[in-house]
Motif scaffolding. Sequence first.
Motif, PDB file in Angstrom:
ATOM      1  N   TRP A   4       0.822  -1.204   0.000  1.00 59.24           N
ATOM      2  CA  TRP A   4       0.000   0.000   0.000  1.00 59.24           C
ATOM      3  C   TRP A   4       0.859   1.258   0.000  1.00 59.24           C
ATOM      4  CZ3 TRP A   4      -0.132   2.973   4.661  1.00 59.24           C
ATOM      5  CH2 TRP A   4      -0.931   4.097   4.584  1.00 59.24           C
ATOM      6  N   TRP A  19      -5.101  -1.345  -8.946  1.00 61.25           N
ATOM      7  CA  TRP A  19      -5.790  -1.824  -7.739  1.00 61.25           C
ATOM      8  C   TRP A  19      -7.242  -1.365  -7.745  1.00 61.25           C
ATOM      9  CZ3 TRP A  19      -7.783   1.364  -3.816  1.00 61.25           C
ATOM     10  CH2 TRP A  19      -8.267   0.688  -2.680  1.00 61.25           C
ATOM     11  N   ILE A  23     -10.458  -3.958  -7.639  1.00 57.37           N
ATOM     12  CA  ILE A  23     -11.429  -4.077  -6.552  1.00 57.37           C
ATOM     13  C   ILE A  23     -12.848  -3.866  -7.069  1.00 57.37           C
ATOM     14  CG2 ILE A  23      -9.780  -3.469  -4.745  1.00 57.37           C
ATOM     15  CD1 ILE A  23     -11.299  -0.734  -4.549  1.00 57.37           C
ATOM     16  N   GLN A 100      -9.283  -1.602   1.463  1.00 54.52           N
ATOM     17  CA  GLN A 100      -8.789  -2.980   1.319  1.00 54.52           C
ATOM     18  C   GLN A 100      -9.130  -3.808   2.548  1.00 54.52           C
ATOM     19  OE1 GLN A 100      -7.296  -4.315  -1.594  1.00 54.52           O
ATOM     20  NE2 GLN A 100      -7.997  -6.090  -0.457  1.00 54.52           N
ATOM     21  N   ARG A 101      -9.016  -3.217   3.711  1.00 51.96           N
ATOM     22  CA  ARG A 101      -9.350  -3.935   4.953  1.00 51.96           C
ATOM     23  C   ARG A 101     -10.824  -4.336   4.952  1.00 51.96           C
ATOM     24  NH1 ARG A 101      -9.554  -7.442   8.088  1.00 51.96           N
ATOM     25  NH2 ARG A 101      -9.939  -7.149  10.276  1.00 51.96           N
ATOM     26  N   ASN A 104     -11.373  -7.206   2.624  1.00 54.35           N
ATOM     27  CA  ASN A 104     -10.844  -8.441   3.191  1.00 54.35           C
ATOM     28  C   ASN A 104     -11.835  -9.085   4.153  1.00 54.35           C
ATOM     29  OD1 ASN A 104      -8.552  -8.054   1.707  1.00 54.35           O
ATOM     30  ND2 ASN A 104      -7.285  -7.394   3.426  1.00 54.35           N
TER      31      ASN A 104
END
Length: 130
Positions: A4, A19, A23, A100-101, A104
Amino acid sequence: MVVWLLWPLLTLGIYHLVWYFKIHKELKQYDRQQVRLSPAGSTLVMLLLGWTIVAPLISYYNTGEAIAKAQRRAGIPVTCSPVISMLLWFVFGLNVFYIQRQLNLIVDAYPGAQPGQTVALPTNDHPGAL
């Protein structure tokens, strides 16, 4: 964490665009009910209108909304806030880490699933809930 921080710098921002495209593509593949989600459109907004500040903020907000909908579809608690997704951009670009977290968390809801594997989504018993 290193990815990141380091890759966007080394690739002069190209990694961020790749990215961002990925996503959005994954979100669209995960939940085909998200018809407004356009991986190419979202990426083009960042590429062509990133300098305007307003367009990226709107795009990050919409991304946060899409993630929240995907979390709801996965049957997990909705922890992604579109407003936080947008505002963390002003804090050293921490929104990328946050987004991103949150993504996930959706993946973690399907232990053992392999990349590209079709997963069963919970049925939507409440029309308009998404």
